[in-house]
Design a protein around this motif. Structure first.
Motif, PDB file in Angstrom:
ATOM      1  N   GLY A   8       0.769  -1.234   0.000  1.00 37.43           N
ATOM      2  CA  GLY A   8       0.000   0.000   0.000  1.00 37.43           C
ATOM      3  C   GLY A   8       0.799   1.283   0.000  1.00 37.43           C
ATOM      4  O   GLY A   8       0.232   2.370  -0.062  1.00 37.43           O
ATOM      5  N   SER A  17      -3.845  11.090   1.321  1.00 38.54           N
ATOM      6  CA  SER A  17      -4.054   9.918   2.168  1.00 38.54           C
ATOM      7  C   SER A  17      -3.489   8.666   1.512  1.00 38.54           C
ATOM      8  O   SER A  17      -3.398   8.577   0.287  1.00 38.54           O
ATOM      9  CB  SER A  17      -5.550   9.701   2.422  1.00 38.54           C
ATOM     10  OG  SER A  17      -6.133  10.794   3.099  1.00 38.54           O
ATOM     11  N   ARG A  19      -3.446   4.182   2.525  1.00 41.91           N
ATOM     12  CA  ARG A  19      -3.807   3.115   3.458  1.00 41.91           C
ATOM     13  C   ARG A  19      -2.817   1.976   3.282  1.00 41.91           C
ATOM     14  O   ARG A  19      -2.726   1.389   2.201  1.00 41.91           O
ATOM     15  CB  ARG A  19      -5.213   2.607   3.189  1.00 41.91           C
ATOM     16  CG  ARG A  19      -5.717   1.622   4.231  1.00 41.91           C
ATOM     17  CD  ARG A  19      -6.941   0.914   3.745  1.00 41.91           C
ATOM     18  NE  ARG A  19      -7.671   0.239   4.808  1.00 41.91           N
ATOM     19  CZ  ARG A  19      -8.478  -0.809   4.600  1.00 41.91           C
ATOM     20  NH1 ARG A  19      -8.653  -1.274   3.386  1.00 41.91           N
ATOM     21  NH2 ARG A  19      -9.132  -1.358   5.608  1.00 41.91           N
ATOM     22  N   SER A  21      -1.477  -1.809   4.323  1.00 36.31           N
ATOM     23  CA  SER A  21      -2.013  -3.086   4.772  1.00 36.31           C
ATOM     24  C   SER A  21      -0.870  -4.000   5.174  1.00 36.31           C
ATOM     25  O   SER A  21       0.232  -3.906   4.635  1.00 36.31           O
ATOM     26  CB  SER A  21      -2.824  -3.757   3.661  1.00 36.31           C
ATOM     27  OG  SER A  21      -3.918  -2.959   3.270  1.00 36.31           O
ATOM     28  N   PHE A  67      -3.526   9.526  11.778  1.00 35.84           N
ATOM     29  CA  PHE A  67      -3.411   8.121  11.403  1.00 35.84           C
ATOM     30  C   PHE A  67      -4.379   7.287  12.251  1.00 35.84           C
ATOM     31  O   PHE A  67      -4.628   7.597  13.417  1.00 35.84           O
ATOM     32  CB  PHE A  67      -2.000   7.612  11.657  1.00 35.84           C
ATOM     33  CG  PHE A  67      -0.943   8.160  10.728  1.00 35.84           C
ATOM     34  CD1 PHE A  67      -1.189   9.218   9.868  1.00 35.84           C
ATOM     35  CD2 PHE A  67       0.327   7.597  10.731  1.00 35.84           C
ATOM     36  CE1 PHE A  67      -0.208   9.716   9.033  1.00 35.84           C
ATOM     37  CE2 PHE A  67       1.322   8.076   9.893  1.00 35.84           C
ATOM     38  CZ  PHE A  67       1.061   9.142   9.047  1.00 35.84           C
ATOM     39  N   THR A  68      -4.858   6.193  11.653  1.00 36.61           N
ATOM     40  CA  THR A  68      -5.739   5.264  12.356  1.00 36.61           C
ATOM     41  C   THR A  68      -5.283   3.844  12.098  1.00 36.61           C
ATOM     42  O   THR A  68      -5.175   3.428  10.940  1.00 36.61           O
ATOM     43  CB  THR A  68      -7.191   5.421  11.904  1.00 36.61           C
ATOM     44  OG1 THR A  68      -7.624   6.767  12.095  1.00 36.61           O
ATOM     45  CG2 THR A  68      -8.097   4.481  12.705  1.00 36.61           C
ATOM     46  N   SER A  70      -6.006  -0.225  12.542  1.00 37.01           N
ATOM     47  CA  SER A  70      -7.130  -1.136  12.733  1.00 37.01           C
ATOM     48  C   SER A  70      -6.678  -2.537  12.364  1.00 37.01           C
ATOM     49  O   SER A  70      -5.614  -2.726  11.770  1.00 37.01           O
ATOM     50  CB  SER A  70      -8.332  -0.704  11.880  1.00 37.01           C
ATOM     51  OG  SER A  70      -8.022  -0.735  10.506  1.00 37.01           O
ATOM     52  N   TYR A  79      -4.169  -2.657   9.359  1.00 39.18           N
ATOM     53  CA  TYR A  79      -4.194  -1.524   8.443  1.00 39.18           C
ATOM     54  C   TYR A  79      -3.688  -0.269   9.143  1.00 39.18           C
ATOM     55  O   TYR A  79      -3.806  -0.119  10.363  1.00 39.18           O
ATOM     56  CB  TYR A  79      -5.628  -1.282   7.948  1.00 39.18           C
ATOM     57  CG  TYR A  79      -6.273  -2.493   7.352  1.00 39.18           C
ATOM     58  CD1 TYR A  79      -7.155  -3.271   8.100  1.00 39.18           C
ATOM     59  CD2 TYR A  79      -6.004  -2.882   6.044  1.00 39.18           C
ATOM     60  CE1 TYR A  79      -7.755  -4.395   7.562  1.00 39.18           C
ATOM     61  CE2 TYR A  79      -6.598  -4.005   5.501  1.00 39.18           C
ATOM     62  CZ  TYR A  79      -7.470  -4.756   6.262  1.00 39.18           C
ATOM     63  OH  TYR A  79      -8.060  -5.875   5.719  1.00 39.18           O
ATOM     64  N   LEU A  80      -3.154   0.621   8.343  1.00 37.63           N
ATOM     65  CA  LEU A  80      -2.801   1.949   8.846  1.00 37.63           C
ATOM     66  C   LEU A  80      -3.346   2.963   7.852  1.00 37.63           C
ATOM     67  O   LEU A  80      -2.816   3.102   6.742  1.00 37.63           O
ATOM     68  CB  LEU A  80      -1.293   2.108   9.001  1.00 37.63           C
ATOM     69  CG  LEU A  80      -0.862   3.420   9.654  1.00 37.63           C
ATOM     70  CD1 LEU A  80      -1.296   3.469  11.131  1.00 37.63           C
ATOM     71  CD2 LEU A  80       0.655   3.626   9.552  1.00 37.63           C
ATOM     72  N   GLN A  81      -4.432   3.625   8.234  1.00 38.19           N
ATOM     73  CA  GLN A  81      -4.999   4.692   7.422  1.00 38.19           C
ATOM     74  C   GLN A  81      -4.280   5.981   7.758  1.00 38.19           C
ATOM     75  O   GLN A  81      -4.268   6.408   8.916  1.00 38.19           O
ATOM     76  CB  GLN A  81      -6.488   4.833   7.704  1.00 38.19           C
ATOM     77  CG  GLN A  81      -7.164   5.977   6.955  1.00 38.19           C
ATOM     78  CD  GLN A  81      -7.187   5.753   5.451  1.00 38.19           C
ATOM     79  OE1 GLN A  81      -7.428   4.633   4.994  1.00 38.19           O
ATOM     80  NE2 GLN A  81      -6.945   6.810   4.689  1.00 38.19           N
ATOM     81  N   MET A  82      -3.659   6.585   6.762  1.00 38.47           N
ATOM     82  CA  MET A  82      -2.869   7.789   6.964  1.00 38.47           C
ATOM     83  C   MET A  82      -3.513   8.944   6.213  1.00 38.47           C
ATOM     84  O   MET A  82      -3.582   8.917   4.974  1.00 38.47           O
ATOM     85  CB  MET A  82      -1.429   7.560   6.482  1.00 38.47           C
ATOM     86  CG  MET A  82      -0.759   6.355   7.111  1.00 38.47           C
ATOM     87  SD  MET A  82       0.973   6.182   6.657  1.00 38.47           S
ATOM     88  CE  MET A  82       0.816   5.867   4.904  1.00 38.47           C
ATOM     89  N   ASP A  83      -3.983   9.910   6.937  1.00 37.62           N
ATOM     90  CA  ASP A  83      -4.614  11.095   6.360  1.00 37.62           C
ATOM     91  C   ASP A  83      -3.792  12.342   6.679  1.00 37.62           C
ATOM     92  O   ASP A  83      -2.941  12.328   7.563  1.00 37.62           O
ATOM     93  CB  ASP A  83      -6.037  11.252   6.919  1.00 37.62           C
ATOM     94  CG  ASP A  83      -6.938  10.082   6.590  1.00 37.62           C
ATOM     95  OD1 ASP A  83      -7.698   9.650   7.471  1.00 37.62           O
ATOM     96  OD2 ASP A  83      -6.875   9.592   5.441  1.00 37.62           O
TER      97      ASP A  83
END
Length: 121
Positions: A8, A17, A19, A21, A67-68, A70, A79-83
């Motif tokens: 990712g 952003s 994301r 994985s 960042f989030t 999950s 996962y690492l959601q990076m905004d």
């Protein structure tokens, strides 16, 4: 034994952003703390975020609110959601696993190969 494979990463403009994985193997995935770390050229590997098997989250101050982390235990994925990405987020990002959690990289037993994230300013 746990094997980890990240994906990712890529090139994104500042403010954008991505994301990340991390796919894991191993029968007891849900029992592991999963962490994300990053390493920029010339810098030491630093903690980004971690999540417990039941979803307890902890973040580095530098990414809190942007960042989030999950996980999906059934799919053995993290996962690492990076905004709101910043140029200083540029680094190789690594997924890691251990049984005790924490923010010290030396406490993590299993590591992926890393995925490059580049944020253009």
């Amino acid at each position: 034994q746990v094997q980890l494979v990240e994906s990712g990463g890529g090139l994104v403009q500042a403010g954008g952003s991505l994301r990340l994985s991390c796919a894991a193997t191993g029968r007891t995935f849900s029992g592991y703390f999963m962490g994300w770390f990053r390493q920029a050229p010339g810098n030491e590997r630093e903690f980004v975020a971690r999540i417990s098997g039941v979803g307890g989250r902890y973040y580095a101050d530098s990414v809190k609110g942007r960042f989030t982390i999950s996980r999906d235990n059934a799919k053995k994925m993290v996962y690492l959601q990076m905004d709101s990405l910043k140029h200083e987020d540029t680094a190789v990002y690594y997924c890691a696993a251990n049984l005790g959690g924490g923010a010290y990289s030396g406490n993590y037993d299993y590591w992926g190969q890393g995925t490059q994230v580049t944020v253009s300013s």
